[in-house]
Motif scaffolding. Structure first.
Motif, PDB file in Angstrom:
ATOM      1  N   ASP A  15       7.519  -9.478  48.150  1.00  0.00           N
ATOM      2  CA  ASP A  15       8.190  -8.222  47.807  1.00  0.00           C
ATOM      3  C   ASP A  15       8.055  -7.191  48.921  1.00  0.00           C
ATOM      4  O   ASP A  15       9.000  -6.440  49.205  1.00  0.00           O
ATOM      5  N   ALA A  16       6.887  -7.152  49.566  1.00  0.00           N
ATOM      6  CA  ALA A  16       6.660  -6.167  50.634  1.00  0.00           C
ATOM      7  C   ALA A  16       7.580  -6.432  51.823  1.00  0.00           C
ATOM      8  O   ALA A  16       8.181  -5.498  52.372  1.00  0.00           O
ATOM      9  N   TYR A  17       7.706  -7.706  52.222  1.00  0.00           N
ATOM     10  CA  TYR A  17       8.626  -8.032  53.316  1.00  0.00           C
ATOM     11  C   TYR A  17      10.046  -7.636  52.949  1.00  0.00           C
ATOM     12  O   TYR A  17      10.776  -7.048  53.753  1.00  0.00           O
ATOM     13  N   LEU A  18      10.441  -7.957  51.734  1.00  0.00           N
ATOM     14  CA  LEU A  18      11.811  -7.693  51.295  1.00  0.00           C
ATOM     15  C   LEU A  18      12.086  -6.198  51.194  1.00  0.00           C
ATOM     16  O   LEU A  18      13.150  -5.721  51.600  1.00  0.00           O
ATOM     17  N   LYS A  19      11.126  -5.426  50.696  1.00  0.00           N
ATOM     18  CA  LYS A  19      11.335  -3.986  50.569  1.00  0.00           C
ATOM     19  C   LYS A  19      11.532  -3.334  51.933  1.00  0.00           C
ATOM     20  O   LYS A  19      12.344  -2.412  52.073  1.00  0.00           O
ATOM     21  N   GLU A  20      10.815  -3.812  52.940  1.00  0.00           N
ATOM     22  CA  GLU A  20      11.012  -3.262  54.292  1.00  0.00           C
ATOM     23  C   GLU A  20      12.450  -3.455  54.756  1.00  0.00           C
ATOM     24  O   GLU A  20      13.021  -2.575  55.402  1.00  0.00           O
ATOM     25  N   VAL A  21      13.032  -4.600  54.431  1.00  0.00           N
ATOM     26  CA  VAL A  21      14.429  -4.852  54.807  1.00  0.00           C
ATOM     27  C   VAL A  21      15.357  -3.984  53.969  1.00  0.00           C
ATOM     28  O   VAL A  21      16.293  -3.370  54.491  1.00  0.00           O
ATOM     29  N   GLN A  22      15.116  -3.917  52.670  1.00  0.00           N
ATOM     30  CA  GLN A  22      15.962  -3.111  51.792  1.00  0.00           C
ATOM     31  C   GLN A  22      15.966  -1.649  52.214  1.00  0.00           C
ATOM     32  O   GLN A  22      16.997  -0.978  52.120  1.00  0.00           O
ATOM     33  N   ASP A  23      14.843  -1.150  52.690  1.00  0.00           N
ATOM     34  CA  ASP A  23      14.723   0.259  53.077  1.00  0.00           C
ATOM     35  C   ASP A  23      15.314   0.561  54.452  1.00  0.00           C
ATOM     36  O   ASP A  23      15.476   1.727  54.813  1.00  0.00           O
ATOM     37  N   ALA A  24      15.619  -0.466  55.223  1.00  0.00           N
ATOM     38  CA  ALA A  24      16.068  -0.272  56.609  1.00  0.00           C
ATOM     39  C   ALA A  24      17.583  -0.134  56.703  1.00  0.00           C
ATOM     40  O   ALA A  24      18.328  -0.757  55.938  1.00  0.00           O
ATOM     41  N   ASP A  25      18.014   0.657  57.674  1.00  0.00           N
ATOM     42  CA  ASP A  25      19.429   0.722  58.043  1.00  0.00           C
ATOM     43  C   ASP A  25      19.712  -0.234  59.192  1.00  0.00           C
ATOM     44  O   ASP A  25      20.792  -0.814  59.292  1.00  0.00           O
ATOM     45  N   VAL A  26      18.716  -0.358  60.083  1.00  0.00           N
ATOM     46  CA  VAL A  26      18.846  -1.224  61.264  1.00  0.00           C
ATOM     47  C   VAL A  26      17.600  -2.088  61.365  1.00  0.00           C
ATOM     48  O   VAL A  26      16.481  -1.600  61.238  1.00  0.00           O
ATOM     49  N   LEU A  27      17.810  -3.391  61.608  1.00  0.00           N
ATOM     50  CA  LEU A  27      16.713  -4.313  61.881  1.00  0.00           C
ATOM     51  C   LEU A  27      16.739  -4.633  63.365  1.00  0.00           C
ATOM     52  O   LEU A  27      17.784  -5.025  63.905  1.00  0.00           O
ATOM     53  N   LYS A  51      10.747 -17.682  61.201  1.00  0.00           N
ATOM     54  CA  LYS A  51      11.298 -18.543  60.138  1.00  0.00           C
ATOM     55  C   LYS A  51      10.572 -18.293  58.826  1.00  0.00           C
ATOM     56  O   LYS A  51      11.191 -18.215  57.754  1.00  0.00           O
ATOM     57  N   ASN A  52       9.244 -18.149  58.864  1.00  0.00           N
ATOM     58  CA  ASN A  52       8.492 -17.859  57.646  1.00  0.00           C
ATOM     59  C   ASN A  52       8.944 -16.547  57.014  1.00  0.00           C
ATOM     60  O   ASN A  52       9.066 -16.442  55.791  1.00  0.00           O
ATOM     61  N   TRP A  53       9.200 -15.539  57.845  1.00  0.00           N
ATOM     62  CA  TRP A  53       9.662 -14.243  57.345  1.00  0.00           C
ATOM     63  C   TRP A  53      11.017 -14.389  56.655  1.00  0.00           C
ATOM     64  O   TRP A  53      11.229 -13.839  55.565  1.00  0.00           O
ATOM     65  N   ILE A  54      11.924 -15.148  57.265  1.00  0.00           N
ATOM     66  CA  ILE A  54      13.236 -15.376  56.641  1.00  0.00           C
ATOM     67  C   ILE A  54      13.060 -16.062  55.288  1.00  0.00           C
ATOM     68  O   ILE A  54      13.688 -15.679  54.292  1.00  0.00           O
ATOM     69  N   ASP A  55      12.186 -17.071  55.241  1.00  0.00           N
ATOM     70  CA  ASP A  55      11.945 -17.761  53.975  1.00  0.00           C
ATOM     71  C   ASP A  55      11.384 -16.804  52.922  1.00  0.00           C
ATOM     72  O   ASP A  55      11.698 -16.935  51.734  1.00  0.00           O
ATOM     73  N   GLN A  56      10.568 -15.851  53.340  1.00  0.00           N
ATOM     74  CA  GLN A  56       9.983 -14.893  52.397  1.00  0.00           C
ATOM     75  C   GLN A  56      11.027 -13.928  51.823  1.00  0.00           C
ATOM     76  O   GLN A  56      10.926 -13.515  50.664  1.00  0.00           O
ATOM     77  N   ILE A  57      12.029 -13.561  52.632  1.00  0.00           N
ATOM     78  CA  ILE A  57      13.001 -12.562  52.158  1.00  0.00           C
ATOM     79  C   ILE A  57      14.255 -13.177  51.550  1.00  0.00           C
ATOM     80  O   ILE A  57      15.043 -12.461  50.932  1.00  0.00           O
ATOM     81  N   ALA A  58      14.483 -14.476  51.717  1.00  0.00           N
ATOM     82  CA  ALA A  58      15.659 -15.130  51.132  1.00  0.00           C
ATOM     83  C   ALA A  58      15.355 -15.434  49.665  1.00  0.00           C
ATOM     84  O   ALA A  58      14.812 -16.481  49.330  1.00  0.00           O
ATOM     85  N   ARG A  59      15.668 -14.492  48.798  1.00  0.00           N
ATOM     86  CA  ARG A  59      15.295 -14.552  47.392  1.00  0.00           C
ATOM     87  C   ARG A  59      16.545 -14.486  46.515  1.00  0.00           C
ATOM     88  O   ARG A  59      17.230 -13.451  46.456  1.00  0.00           O
TER      89      ARG A  59
END
Length: 195
Positions: A76-88, A104-112
């Protein structure tokens, strides 16, 4: 503007992708002085998904154990950082013709499913829309877009799958062949980035 700045290189201060992400963030902040930044160094460790993760995150039991709660909270923490961002701004050094294991691990964590994407009658729909991604691609011998580059198309596809279709690459590639030319191309690309 809120920027999520991600690095994943294992080479520390020697890293070209880390220098590029820093330069990209600096350029964005120069163009947008009120911009804020969240920084995460993926090299500090992103847990790989496994059976325990699947049971905790994907199956979402009604009464999760403390360990399952921790796995969900991390994802959830990884995903919230993306949700809160305008630019990655994502550092993607190329190791063995593809992206780093950490990235790759980060992508796997946020692909929900149901949170960052969903399946509809018309096919998959990304739910992280309205964001921009700038990828700092660095490679000693792998030219971006070549038949041996297994990273850039994958990153573009996965970000698009999650709804992030505005994707720009800043590439410092073929550094082992002509380091100065590769770095110069990347710096030109950074300078040309629009706010």
């Amino acid at each position: 503007m809120h920027i999520l700045h991600l690095d994943s290189a294992v080479t520390g201060e020697e890293s070209i992708s880390r220098k590029l992400t820093a330069d990209i963030v600096a350029k964005l902040k120069t163009d947008n002085p009120a911009a804020t930044v969240t920084y995460r160094d993926l090299n500090e460790g992103v847990p790989a998904i496994d059976t325990d993760w699947y049971k905790a995150v994907r199956l979402a039991p009604e009464n999760p154990t403390a360990e399952q709660q921790k796995l969900v909270a991390t994802s959830d923490a990884y995903l919230k950082e993306v949700q809160d961002a305008d630019v990655l701004v994502i550092g993607s050094p190329i190791y063995n013709f593809t992206l780093s294991a950490q990235l790759k691990n980060w992508i796997d964590q946020i692909a929900r499913a149901g949170i960052s994407f969903r399946y509809t009658e018309a096919g998959p729909e990304g739910l992280l829309k309205g964001k921009r991604a700038i990828i700092a691609y660095s490679a000693a011998g792998t030219p971006i877009g070549s038949e041996v580059d297994f990273a850039s198309d994958y990153l573009r596809h996965m970000l698009g799958f999650l709804g992030i279709t505005d994707v720009t690459f800043v590439a410092a590639d073929r550094l082992a062949m002509d380091r100065d030319a590769g770095l110069a191309r990347a710096q030109e690309a950074v300078s040309a980035l629009a706010a």
